[in-house]
Design a protein around this motif. Structure first.
Motif, PDB file in Angstrom:
ATOM      1  N   GLY A  31       0.806  -1.217   0.000  1.00  0.00           N
ATOM      2  CA  GLY A  31       0.000   0.000   0.000  1.00  0.00           C
ATOM      3  C   GLY A  31       0.836   1.263   0.000  1.00  0.00           C
ATOM      4  N   CYS A  32       2.132   1.114   0.211  1.00  0.00           N
ATOM      5  CA  CYS A  32       3.090   2.229   0.183  1.00  0.00           C
ATOM      6  C   CYS A  32       2.923   3.215   1.342  1.00  0.00           C
ATOM      7  CB  CYS A  32       3.030   3.009  -1.126  1.00  0.00           C
ATOM      8  SG  CYS A  32       3.510   2.028  -2.529  1.00  0.00           S
ATOM      9  N   ALA A  33       2.169   2.832   2.350  1.00  0.00           N
ATOM     10  CA  ALA A  33       1.926   3.761   3.449  1.00  0.00           C
ATOM     11  C   ALA A  33       3.217   4.124   4.181  1.00  0.00           C
ATOM     12  CB  ALA A  33       0.928   3.162   4.432  1.00  0.00           C
ATOM     13  N   PHE A  34       4.133   3.196   4.241  1.00  0.00           N
ATOM     14  CA  PHE A  34       5.362   3.433   5.002  1.00  0.00           C
ATOM     15  C   PHE A  34       6.549   3.818   4.116  1.00  0.00           C
ATOM     16  CE2 PHE A  34       3.549   0.130   8.133  1.00  0.00           C
ATOM     17  CZ  PHE A  34       2.778   1.108   8.743  1.00  0.00           C
ATOM     18  N   LEU A  35       6.274   3.941   2.828  1.00  0.00           N
ATOM     19  CA  LEU A  35       7.360   4.158   1.880  1.00  0.00           C
ATOM     20  C   LEU A  35       8.142   5.435   2.161  1.00  0.00           C
ATOM     21  CD1 LEU A  35       8.304   2.499  -0.464  1.00  0.00           C
ATOM     22  CD2 LEU A  35       6.919   3.901  -1.996  1.00  0.00           C
ATOM     23  N   LYS A  36       7.409   6.510   2.431  1.00  0.00           N
ATOM     24  CA  LYS A  36       8.072   7.809   2.548  1.00  0.00           C
ATOM     25  C   LYS A  36       8.866   7.959   3.843  1.00  0.00           C
ATOM     26  CE  LYS A  36       4.547  10.472   2.057  1.00  0.00           C
ATOM     27  NZ  LYS A  36       3.546   9.437   2.086  1.00  0.00           N
ATOM     28  N   MET A  37       8.556   7.112   4.816  1.00  0.00           N
ATOM     29  CA  MET A  37       9.154   7.296   6.134  1.00  0.00           C
ATOM     30  C   MET A  37      10.659   7.113   6.137  1.00  0.00           C
ATOM     31  SD  MET A  37       6.790   5.759   9.058  1.00  0.00           S
ATOM     32  CE  MET A  37       5.307   5.091   8.382  1.00  0.00           C
ATOM     33  N   GLY A  38      11.097   6.035   5.536  1.00  0.00           N
ATOM     34  CA  GLY A  38      12.508   5.707   5.649  1.00  0.00           C
ATOM     35  C   GLY A  38      13.316   6.348   4.540  1.00  0.00           C
ATOM     36  N   SER A  39      14.519   5.857   4.392  1.00  0.00           N
ATOM     37  CA  SER A  39      15.339   6.333   3.282  1.00  0.00           C
ATOM     38  C   SER A  39      15.622   5.139   2.379  1.00  0.00           C
ATOM     39  CB  SER A  39      16.625   6.947   3.813  1.00  0.00           C
ATOM     40  OG  SER A  39      17.227   6.054   4.730  1.00  0.00           O
ATOM     41  N   LYS A  40      14.570   4.357   2.157  1.00  0.00           N
ATOM     42  CA  LYS A  40      14.705   3.136   1.369  1.00  0.00           C
ATOM     43  C   LYS A  40      15.108   3.464  -0.069  1.00  0.00           C
ATOM     44  CE  LYS A  40      12.275  -1.226   1.063  1.00  0.00           C
ATOM     45  NZ  LYS A  40      11.098  -2.015   1.377  1.00  0.00           N
ATOM     46  N   ARG A  41      16.033   2.712  -0.599  1.00  0.00           N
ATOM     47  CA  ARG A  41      16.447   2.894  -1.987  1.00  0.00           C
ATOM     48  C   ARG A  41      15.963   1.696  -2.790  1.00  0.00           C
ATOM     49  NH1 ARG A  41      20.626   6.700  -1.937  1.00  0.00           N
ATOM     50  NH2 ARG A  41      21.473   5.948  -3.892  1.00  0.00           N
TER      51      ARG A  41
END
Lengths: 269, 759, 151
Positions: A31-41
């Motif tokens: 759902g991408c809800a947590f996508l923006k939180m981290g600095s995932k690449r």
């Protein structure tokens, strides 16, 4: 800041799996809800939208829930509100809000094995299997205990039976992660006690469940099982609570869960 | 009255509710440079060197600013009237960084992505120093947070920088020690109200550009346009005349936007580049790089006689101001200022305190401004006293509270002009069902319900300091324009001031245009804070409107050929009292302002008050506590408010409900926490939980109007006083339920559980 | 990359970045009612509808709405105004910053739930945070709008 190099929407699972395996940082999107939180690449983000994995259907003694099914669909599904005393809808009820649950998927929730997951705790108290594209079909409990391996969770199978269940949790505020969550279920004389957000991932209190299944369900035995569950499981400390408090809560909520299931059983008979 | 006392819809309500582009970010041009800040990862460090060469070379990077590029004069970001009682302890960028998140470099680029990438390419070499994180260890700590030589104050606020004391304060009337000896009962308590985040929905943001004369224009989501102009002039070392600050619609402030947290960063970029620039803090920066409520430790000692008359109060305050001293002195002094006058059977009172520097995010102004913390501590102690005396806590209040026409020890003889606090208490008791519910009752399944209460006061404006000017002019078309520097941040003051003007001018509100919050066109106003706008700017509005009305009547009388005493307003016209002749305002304006008239009719007034009359709230909480888990559920909250005359009942109720909710958040859910290295752990809405709508229970507001003789139409303030009662009232209710007294906020189920285990 | 979407009943083709989120795309195309207030998908300010369902536009990659129908408050002016009149009559918009997202979810609720109880209303709207009002005025407005009778 998260980064993403490419996004693909494959038409079949084989292709999706191929892309997933190509590079270490290729990732399936939920759902991408947590996508923006981290600095995932993320290298290639794989969107399963085109694979028709959003469904809840009943067949051959099972309820099948597709990986792309939203938590909101679990919450509002008419049959799921009936089965197992509505334990699955109840478990997702408090997760943030309707918009959030419209976006977040069952597949991502289960596959990520988040410690705070409410859904996993409830599913674990039922006869649940997961189906992975590569790994195949296996019990949820085995999947949870298995080391992480890149795969695609395709669907969740929940066996349709007469299991009675209850879901309880304690939150510091209504839309927070749970300090602890508990699911208790009973099929015939067999009890299952599950405790999650310990804060590590949900686990079955095996010995407490077994003891309860053998006994006569006296108040002392119920309290004993609750105590045993609190003793056999491990608890940790984080911002939401200390391990001591979680342990104490475990005992209280397990006891209440057992009572609730017994009550549900009686009102059914 | 036609306008005052009516629940009139806010004049901007429909536009903001339906998403019209009227907020700061909506107004920025798309080509504005995007400003981002490189922040310190250390709680305390000295910058040895910064290498910006790799970032500077990037395409799209327009400007990078480090401590070497900023003016040398120190300043404060506190939004206070000059001379500010806050230490000048800041630079735009400093060689020293004093908390995790402190600014290290400013980057401006063509877009956000480029700016973020540039941040990553700046290399900083730090000399990491030992921080002061525990505010109870700050005084005398080997680390000095502000060792710099050039730190200064406008006047003595008790700053002792080598001891990390930003400000100290003492006030004593009578001999407290002697008085305690004479008391039959003495109770003591130590209280820890926590740091709280404002968490307004619109994060901090400002947009800057140069106008056609090369002046710096700042469009900012701020409560304090005129203070921002002065701050920027000092910080950037340019004349204030070269700066214009405008406030568009604001998405909430709560005191947070009474500190100039962002404007200086985008302003310096625009000055250096000549280009429009925008800075938009994300939620994480809003939580961790602006300000919070001051965390405090308050030791309270109360003495009373056997009848329950409070004879002596002693408070000792330690306030954590964090890395910089914005509002340190004034919040500290307000702790006593807004609590001690509640009770005037006292014979001696004393308050002493220090506000200390630590290596954490600075504290600042926050709705309640010291009164919130002071009320929590004092009211909790009064509840303990009532218990010790075996008296009903509501009765103890009724015996001790100051009444109309009375004085109080620290009040220098000023008479209390208005209070209905006694009625508020009685009404609140009735609404919550105190007689039946106090103190508690078991309801089965291990649940107990109980009630608790507290009272509070605040001020209305700052006596002898806060001023407001209002200009109201008759336009050439017969409408009027009200010009004000007051800053509506959702509170509705544009509407409230219009209501007052309409009432005096006897014209419909639709014929009033409000022009607000622009330092080029608005008459001076310090901004909306200190619960001042309705009371101070409101009175200025009445004066200005009265003057304009007089001029309109005089002018109308001239046209009608009658004496001014024989002229009166009649809707949008002036008529003779006999009713035979009439001239419309439009015609009057045309004949007066245009052509041969040569006279623009203007009403103008500046008002400042010599007193700051207190509004009051009596707050009552009903809770349900789970005896097995410690879980506290707020069932019902009743707040009865004395804000004098209620100018707009709906807007007043909304202020009250919102303030109570924010207070409930502080009591039960919210807490700014840091990890052991000084990094904020609560920098998102997932980790810092403001109440959602399931967390509030039921909040009920009632008004017990009084009439404040110095106020506009008898009004006092309401904006802040409503935030103060939930913490002590809910703590009291929990105590009555399970016998556990929580002195460290917030009340969590675990604390209640542990308390029950011990007892 | 290009996406084709129906935005407020108009079919458009937009160029979007691969890592761009819908809220930013919408704002860049002038739909400034869409506000952002968190990075953690939990404030509700950015609520819009995708295929008539309330979603958080701040956490949906724009590429994923290709072919879908998107509605912002600008696309339902009549319904929004009807409710906003009630909301502002209560004074429950206060700063207004959370109102567009809130209104979108209220309208979605009206379309989805039949005769909701007070608790169902509160539950449906829990994902919309507000710091000004304390929620009571919003609840009064919603109950008036839906004709919910006390009790």
């Amino acid at each position: 800041m998260f980064t993403l190099v490419d996004l693909v929407q494959p038409d079949n699972l084989a292709e999706a799996y191929q892309i997933l395996s190509d590079k270490r940082n290729n990732t399936i999107l939920g759902g991408c809800a947590f996508l923006k939180m981290g600095s995932k690449r993320i290298g290639t983000a794989i969107d399963l939208t085109n694979l028709n994995l959003s469904y809840i259907r009943e067949q051959a003694g099972f309820i099948e829930i597709g990986a792309m099914t939203s938590l909101r669909e679990i919450e509002t599904h008419t049959q799921l509100r009936e089965y197992f005393n509505g334990v699955l809808p109840k478990s997702v009820h408090n997760i943030i809000g309707v918009q959030f649950r419209n976006g977040v998927t069952v597949g991502a929730s289960v596959y990520s094995k988040y410690g705070f997951s409410d859904l996993i705790t409830a599913l674990l108290a039922l006869d649940t299997e997961v189906e992975l594209y590569k790994g195949g079909r296996m019990l949820l409990v085995d999947f949870l205990n298995k080391p992480h391996e890149k795969d695609i969770l395709v669907k969740v199978w929940v066996k349709k039976n007469n299991r009675k269940a209850a879901y309880l949790n304690l939150r510091k505020s209504a839309s927070d992660y749970a300090v602890i969550n508990v699911a208790v279920s009973k099929l015939d004389d067999q009890w299952t006690i599950v405790v999650g957000a310990r804060p590590s991932k949900a686990a079955i209190a095996v010995r407490a469940s077994a003891a309860l299944s053998k006994g006569k369900l006296s108040v002392e035995e119920i309290e004993g099982a609750a105590q045993r569950a609190a003793e056999e499981l491990s608890f940790g400390t984080n911002a939401r609570g200390t391990s001591e408090y979680r342990k104490a809560l475990c005992q209280v909520l397990v006891k209440r869960g057992i009572m609730e299931v017994l009550h549900a059983n009686q009102s059914d008979n | 009255m036609k306008s005052v006392g009516q629940s009139i819809r806010k004049i901007d309500g429909m536009a903001i509710a339906t998403g019209k582009p009227v907020y700061t970010q909506d107004l920025a041009t798309p080509n504005a440079l995007v400003v981002k800040i490189l922040r310190s990862p250390h709680a305390f460090a000295k910058i040895n060197s910064i290498d910006i060469s790799r970032a500077e070379k990037m395409e799209g990077v327009e400007c990078i600013i480090t401590f070497k590029d900023v003016p040398a004069g120190r300043f404060t970001l506190a939004g206070q009237s000059y001379p500010e009682p806050s230490p000048y302890d800041r630079l735009i960028l400093d060689e020293m960084v004093r908390y995790v998140g402190d600014e290290v470099a400013i980057v401006a680029a063509v877009d956000e992505k480029t700016a973020f990438q540039a941040l990553k390419r700046i290399k900083v070499d730090y000399e990491v120093l030992e921080p002061v994180l525990d505010f109870e260890q700050a005084v005398g700590h080997s680390t000095v947070v502000h060792p710099e030589e050039d730190l200064s104050c406008n006047f003595d606020i008790g700053l002792q920088k080598e001891k990390n004391v930003a400000s100290s304060f003492t006030e004593e009337v009578g001999d407290v020690e002697e008085e305690f000896k004479r008391c039959d009962v003495v109770v003591e308590g130590v209280y820890y109200p926590q740091a709280q985040s404002h968490a307004m929905m619109e994060t901090y943001r400002a947009y800057t550009y140069l106008d056609h004369t090369g002046r710096l224009v700042v469009v900012s989501s701020t409560q304090i346009p005129f203070h921002i102009r002065r701050q920027l002039a000092r910080a950037l070392q340019i004349p204030a005349s070269k700066i214009r600050v405008m406030k568009p619609r604001i998405g909430g402030g709560f005191g947070g936007k009474q500190t100039g947290s962002v404007e200086v960063f985008t302003a310096i970029v625009t000055l250096k580049t000549g280009k429009p620039a925008i800075i938009t803090y994300d939620r994480k920066e809003t939580f961790s790089c602006t300000t919070s409520r001051h965390a405090m430790r308050l030791k309270v000692k109360l003495g009373a006689d056997r009848e329950g008359l409070i004879r002596a109060i002693d408070m000792e305050v330690l306030s954590d101001t964090g890395a910089y001293g914005e509002h340190a002195a004034t919040v500290l002094s307000c702790v006593g200022h807004y609590t001690l006058p509640l009770y005037n059977k006292t014979r001696a009172v004393r308050i002493t305190g220090n506000a200390v520097y630590t290596n954490k995010m600075p504290a600042g102004a926050f709705r309640g401004y010291g009164a919130t913390q002071g009320t929590f501590a004092l009211e909790s102690t009064v509840n303990s006293l009532a218990e010790q005396l075996g008296l009903d806590p509501t009765e103890v209040r009724l015996k001790n509270i100051s009444k109309e026409g009375e004085t109080f020890l620290t009040g220098q003889g000023v008479l209390l002009g208005s209070t209905s606090l006694d009625r508020c208490i009685r009404k609140g008791k009735e609404l919550i069902g105190w007689q039946d519910k106090f103190p508690s009752r078991e309801i089965g399944q291990n649940k107990v319900r109980a009630v608790g209460m507290a009272v509070t006061m605040q001020g209305s404006g700052i006596a002898n300091i806060g001023t407001a000017s209002i200009e109201i002019r008759l336009n050439d078309d017969g409408n009027v324009t009200l010009l004000t520097g007051a800053t509506d941040m959702g509170t509705g003051c544009d509407t409230i001031l219009s209501q007052m003007a309409a009432e005096i001018l006897e014209i419909p509100m639709e014929n009033i245009i409000v022009s607000a919050g622009d330092t080029d066109t608005s008459p001076f106003d310090p901004g909306s804070y200190a619960s001042s706008t309705t009371y101070v700017a409101g009175t200025a509005t009445i004066k200005a409107a009265t003057e304009l009305k007089k001029k309109i009547l005089e002018q109308g009388a001239k046209f009608l050929g009658v004496s001014p005493e024989d002229a009166e307003m009649n809707g949008l016209a002036v008529r003779s009292v006999s009713g035979e002749q009439e001239i419309g305002l439009a015609k009057l304006a045309e004949l007066t302002i245009l052509g041969a008239g040569k006279l623009q009719l203007v009403g103008y007034a500046t008002h400042g008050s010599e007193v700051s009359p207190p509004p009051y709230v009596a707050g009552f909480a009903e809770v349900e506590v789970d005896q097995e888990t410690g879980k506290v559920e707020l069932i019902d909250y009743v707040a009865v408010v004395d804000c004098g005359t209620v100018i707009n009942p709906n807007l007043a109720r909304m202020q009250a409900e919102g303030g109570i909710a924010q207070g409930i958040g502080m009591a039960l859910y919210e807490e700014v926490r840091y990890d052991e290295l000084g990094k904020m752990a609560t920098n998102s809405f997932m980790q810092y939980k403001i109440p959602c709508r399931k967390d509030i229970g039921k909040v009920r507001i009632a008004f017990e109007e009084s009439f404040e003789p110095t106020g506009p139409f008898g009004a006092k303030s309401i904006g802040e006083v409503v935030a103060n009662t939930p913490s002590p009232a809910i703590v009291h209710a929990v105590y009555n339920a399970v016998g556990v007294k929580i002195n460290h906020l917030p009340i969590t189920s675990e604390k209640v559980f542990l308390g029950m285990q011990k007892s | 990359m290009q996406i084709k979407v129906t935005i407020n009943d108009k079919l458009v083709t937009w160029d979007v970045e691969k890592d761009e989120f819908l809220a930013d795309t919408l704002r860049s195309h002038g739909f400034l009612s869409v506000k952002k207030a968190c990075e953690t998908s939990c404030c509700g300010l950015c609520t819009v509808w995708v295929d008539d369902k309330s979603v958080l536009s701040c956490s949906i990659l724009s590429l994923r709405v290709h072919g879908k129908k998107i509605t912002t408050i600008e696309g339902v002016p009549k319904e929004a105004e009807e409710f906003a009149r009630i909301l502002t009559a209560e004074g429950a918009e206060q700063c207004g910053f959370c109102s567009p997202g809130f209104i979108m979810n209220v309208l979605a609720m009206k379309n989805e739930l039949v005769n909701p109880s007070e608790n169902e209303i509160i539950h449906y709207l829990t994902g919309n945070l507000c710091r000004c009002t304390g929620y009571m005025g919003q609840l009064r407005a919603v109950k008036t709008y839906l004709g919910v009778v006390e009790g």
